[in-house]
Scaffold this motif. Structure first.
Motif, PDB file in Angstrom:
ATOM      1  N   ALA A 102      21.460   4.668   2.370  1.00  0.00           N
ATOM      2  CA  ALA A 102      21.257   3.816   1.194  1.00  0.00           C
ATOM      3  C   ALA A 102      22.505   3.759   0.318  1.00  0.00           C
ATOM      4  N   THR A 103      23.532   4.517   0.653  1.00  0.00           N
ATOM      5  CA  THR A 103      24.724   4.551  -0.188  1.00  0.00           C
ATOM      6  C   THR A 103      25.372   3.175  -0.277  1.00  0.00           C
ATOM      7  N   LYS A 104      26.007   2.925  -1.422  1.00  0.00           N
ATOM      8  CA  LYS A 104      26.625   1.617  -1.647  1.00  0.00           C
ATOM      9  C   LYS A 104      27.829   1.387  -0.756  1.00  0.00           C
ATOM     10  N   ASP A 105      28.554   2.454  -0.420  1.00  0.00           N
ATOM     11  CA  ASP A 105      29.737   2.323   0.426  1.00  0.00           C
ATOM     12  C   ASP A 105      29.599   3.239   1.643  1.00  0.00           C
ATOM     13  N   PRO A 106      29.033   2.722   2.740  1.00  0.00           N
ATOM     14  CA  PRO A 106      28.844   3.562   3.930  1.00  0.00           C
ATOM     15  C   PRO A 106      30.140   4.116   4.500  1.00  0.00           C
ATOM     16  N   GLY A 107      31.276   3.515   4.147  1.00  0.00           N
ATOM     17  CA  GLY A 107      32.564   3.974   4.652  1.00  0.00           C
ATOM     18  C   GLY A 107      32.979   5.332   4.126  1.00  0.00           C
ATOM     19  N   ILE A 108      32.351   5.772   3.035  1.00  0.00           N
ATOM     20  CA  ILE A 108      32.651   7.092   2.477  1.00  0.00           C
ATOM     21  C   ILE A 108      31.338   7.887   2.329  1.00  0.00           C
ATOM     22  N   SER A 109      30.521   7.823   3.363  1.00  0.00           N
ATOM     23  CA  SER A 109      29.202   8.451   3.313  1.00  0.00           C
ATOM     24  C   SER A 109      29.069   9.576   4.341  1.00  0.00           C
ATOM     25  N   ALA A 110      28.003  10.337   4.179  1.00  0.00           N
ATOM     26  CA  ALA A 110      27.682  11.367   5.164  1.00  0.00           C
ATOM     27  C   ALA A 110      27.421  10.725   6.527  1.00  0.00           C
ATOM     28  N   ALA A 111      26.842   9.529   6.532  1.00  0.00           N
ATOM     29  CA  ALA A 111      26.584   8.827   7.793  1.00  0.00           C
ATOM     30  C   ALA A 111      27.885   8.569   8.550  1.00  0.00           C
ATOM     31  N   ARG A 112      28.947   8.257   7.829  1.00  0.00           N
ATOM     32  CA  ARG A 112      30.241   8.041   8.490  1.00  0.00           C
ATOM     33  C   ARG A 112      30.752   9.337   9.126  1.00  0.00           C
ATOM     34  N   VAL A 113      30.589  10.446   8.421  1.00  0.00           N
ATOM     35  CA  VAL A 113      31.004  11.742   8.978  1.00  0.00           C
ATOM     36  C   VAL A 113      30.204  12.020  10.250  1.00  0.00           C
ATOM     37  N   LEU A 114      28.891  11.797  10.185  1.00  0.00           N
ATOM     38  CA  LEU A 114      28.042  12.001  11.367  1.00  0.00           C
ATOM     39  C   LEU A 114      28.462  11.116  12.526  1.00  0.00           C
ATOM     40  N   ALA A 115      28.732   9.855  12.231  1.00  0.00           N
ATOM     41  CA  ALA A 115      29.124   8.917  13.291  1.00  0.00           C
ATOM     42  C   ALA A 115      30.394   9.407  13.999  1.00  0.00           C
ATOM     43  N   GLY A 116      31.342   9.899  13.238  1.00  0.00           N
ATOM     44  CA  GLY A 116      32.567  10.419  13.834  1.00  0.00           C
ATOM     45  C   GLY A 116      32.295  11.586  14.775  1.00  0.00           C
ATOM     46  N   LEU A 117      31.393  12.461  14.364  1.00  0.00           N
ATOM     47  CA  LEU A 117      31.035  13.608  15.206  1.00  0.00           C
ATOM     48  C   LEU A 117      30.304  13.164  16.471  1.00  0.00           C
ATOM     49  N   LEU A 118      29.428  12.176  16.328  1.00  0.00           N
ATOM     50  CA  LEU A 118      28.640  11.709  17.470  1.00  0.00           C
ATOM     51  C   LEU A 118      29.468  10.923  18.473  1.00  0.00           C
ATOM     52  N   ARG A 119      30.507  10.266  18.001  1.00  0.00           N
ATOM     53  CA  ARG A 119      31.374   9.485  18.907  1.00  0.00           C
ATOM     54  C   ARG A 119      32.305  10.388  19.702  1.00  0.00           C
ATOM     55  N   ALA A 120      32.586  11.574  19.161  1.00  0.00           N
ATOM     56  CA  ALA A 120      33.549  12.482  19.795  1.00  0.00           C
ATOM     57  C   ALA A 120      33.030  13.029  21.116  1.00  0.00           C
TER      58      ALA A 120
END
Length: 120
Positions: A102-120
């Motif tokens: 729900a964050t206004k800027d997904p680019g600086i969110s916990a979801a972005r950190v998770l996505a980076g870990l999941l893509r690795a």
């Protein structure tokens, strides 16, 4: 050569996209004004969200994002969060996964950190 997993990050308020695959809300708090029907999600994985203390410290201040990411990755080593992260890895398997926030800027969110870990 290994293929990069299709992990997307989107705001839960956006309409679902054709390529979303499995849609998982990764926030600890349910999004304001969003009904479960309108969210079009497959699951809510609040166990993977950052701690309340970390979330409040961060406050989505862009200059703190790098340090937030470091601290959050440390929190993800805790058993409950590590199990939740492993579950997201399973979901990402061979099909697209969309992490919703729900964050206004997904680019600086916990979801972005998770996505980076999941893509690795």
């Amino acid at each position: 050569m290994a293929r990069t997993k299709a992990v997307h990050v989107r705001r839960v308020y956006e309409e679902p996209a054709r390529d979303d695959g499995t849609r998982v809300l990764v926030d600890r708090i349910w999004p304001r004004g969003m009904s479960k029907d309108r969210a079009h999600l497959h699951e809510w994985c609040k166990q993977v969200a950052p701690s309340t203390e970390l979330r409040k410290w961060y406050g989505h201040v862009p200059d703190r994002f790098e340090e937030f990411g470091r601290r959050y990755r440390e929190e993800l080593k805790e058993p409950e969060r590590a199990d939740a992260l492993a579950h997201l890895r399973e979901l990402a398997g061979d099909r697209p996964l969309t992490l919703l926030t729900a964050t206004k800027d997904p680019g600086i969110s916990a979801a972005r950190v998770l996505a980076g870990l999941l893509r690795a």
